[in-house]
Design a protein around this motif. Structure first.
Motif, short mmCIF file in Angstrom:
data_model
loop_
_atom_site.label_atom_id
_atom_site.label_comp_id
_atom_site.label_asym_id
_atom_site.label_seq_id
_atom_site.Cartn_x
_atom_site.Cartn_y
_atom_site.Cartn_z
N GLN B 41 -7.03 -21.31 -10.45
CA GLN B 41 -5.96 -22.46 -10.43
C GLN B 41 -6.85 -23.75 -10.09
OE1 GLN B 41 -2.68 -22.31 -10.70
NE2 GLN B 41 -2.85 -19.94 -11.07
N ALA B 43 -7.47 -26.91 -7.99
CA ALA B 43 -7.31 -27.21 -6.53
C ALA B 43 -6.64 -28.44 -6.23
CB ALA B 43 -8.64 -27.46 -5.99
N TYR B 55 -11.03 -23.58 -9.30
CA TYR B 55 -11.55 -22.42 -8.21
C TYR B 55 -10.72 -21.25 -8.24
CZ TYR B 55 -7.40 -22.71 -4.98
OH TYR B 55 -6.27 -22.64 -4.40
N ALA B 57 -8.39 -18.97 -6.88
CA ALA B 57 -7.48 -19.00 -5.96
C ALA B 57 -6.94 -17.49 -5.61
CB ALA B 57 -6.06 -19.48 -6.67
#
Lengths: 255, 84
Positions: B41, B43, B55, B57
């Motif tokens: 996802q 950030a 990053y 998720a």
């Protein structure tokens, strides 16, 4: 954000990382630009073939003008559109090297059409990488010869009209007609599968150069999310829906 | 046929991990789109350049397919894979 707790993140488990042929400079391309993927793929092919010391790239004018900042190989900058002519000279003087030109549509299909067609017609033993995003990206998204009918750009804000602006130029199809070309293909880099296919095409083109087969042309249908005024994900969708209808993917010639 | 079953089985057993260089990432979101398991996802925070970097998720979902690395224009993704 390196997660030191995750046991999978260990050197022996590494399956994909940045190519060693790529330098550490941060690319100047806009977020999501297809150029970054194509630069990376060329670096990976050069690394896989072990030809870093003997490859010479010809950088164009356009967004990819700084390509020499990103790949750790020898480069020669050419004036606008003249990359195939410069590549001809380099390859003829140093026939044992791998020579490729890296050009956009404004460079290869507009100002450099003569050089492109004559280099292919002479069957120069070079690889030509052609990144086609249908727009002049670097100068602010003006209409290019490859702009689609009805497509908006800063110099045709109401859409390209064939009666006034002419028809989009399918230069790759033109080049496939010439006897000097040995491998002419059109690829894209919008999904992981297409990225892998494009890498195979680039590899074949460089292998052809080793066998002195003639000119190889790899067109990559690309996005210009900044010039098209879309997010990178939207631009990929728009490309799939519109660009591929006019510029169908696949090999046009493989001899 | 057995071979395909084996490949699918091996893939299901694989556990992966992605390391995104958040300094270089420009937050284009192509890796998020390419991820088949919604591991990645963007950030809510931004990096020094103001981009919402990508990053992991949901680290537990990653199968290490490396699709994110393949489509990343800025070559800022490293992928690891191990048998579960």
């Amino acid at each position: 954000m390196i997660d030191t707790v995750n046991p999978i993140i260990a050197p022996e488990n590494l399956i994909y990382a940045k190519s060693e042929v790529l330098l550490d400079n941060i690319m100047h391309y806009c977020p999501g630009c297809s150029h970054g993927v194509v630069n990376k793929l060329i670096a990976e092919v050069i690394e896989d073939m072990g030809i870093q010391q003997t490859t010479i790239g010809i950088a164009p004018v356009g967004c990819a003008v700084f390509a020499y900042n990103y790949l750790d190989i020898d480069w020669q900058e050419a004036s606008h559109g003249r990359a195939p002519a410069v590549a001809t000279g380099v390859k003829r003087l140093l026939p044992d090297t791998f020579v490729f030109s890296y050009q956009g549509d404004g460079d290869l299909a507009a100002i450099g059409t003569a050089e492109t067609i004559h280099a292919c017609n002479r069957g120069e033993n070079i690889v030509m990488v052609f990144v086609n995003n249908g727009i002049y990206g670097m100068t602010g998204g003006q209409m290019a010869p490859t702009t689609l009918p009805g497509m908006q750009s800063s110099t045709c804000p109401f859409g390209r009209e064939a009666s006034r602006d002419g028809h989009p130029l399918k230069i790759t199809e033109l080049l496939a007609q010439l006897p000097g070309t040995s491998y002419v293909t059109r690829q894209a880099v919008h999904t992981a599968a297409s990225v892998r296919k494009t890498k195979k095409a680039l590899r074949l083109a460089f292998e052809n150069q080793k066998l002195n087969k003639g000119t190889s042309v790899i067109e990559v249908v690309a996005t210009c999310s900044s010039g098209w005024k879309m997010t990178p994900v939207q631009a990929n969708k728009w490309m799939e829906e519109n660009m591929f209808a006019y510029y169908p993917l696949g090999d046009m010639k493989n001899e | 046929m057995r071979n395909i079953d084996k490949i699918v089985n091996d893939m299901a057993k694989a556990r992966g991990a992605v390391v995104v260089d958040s300094v270089i990432c420009k937050g284009c979101g192509l890796c998020v789109e390419a991820c088949p398991t919604n591991t990645l996802q963007l950030a809510a925070e931004v990096n020094d350049k103001g981009y919402n970097y990508s990053y992991m998720a949901a680290p537990e979902l990653c199968i290490g397919c490396a699709n994110c690395g393949a489509v990343c224009p800025d070559s800022c993704i490293a992928v690891y894979r191990a048998k579960a």
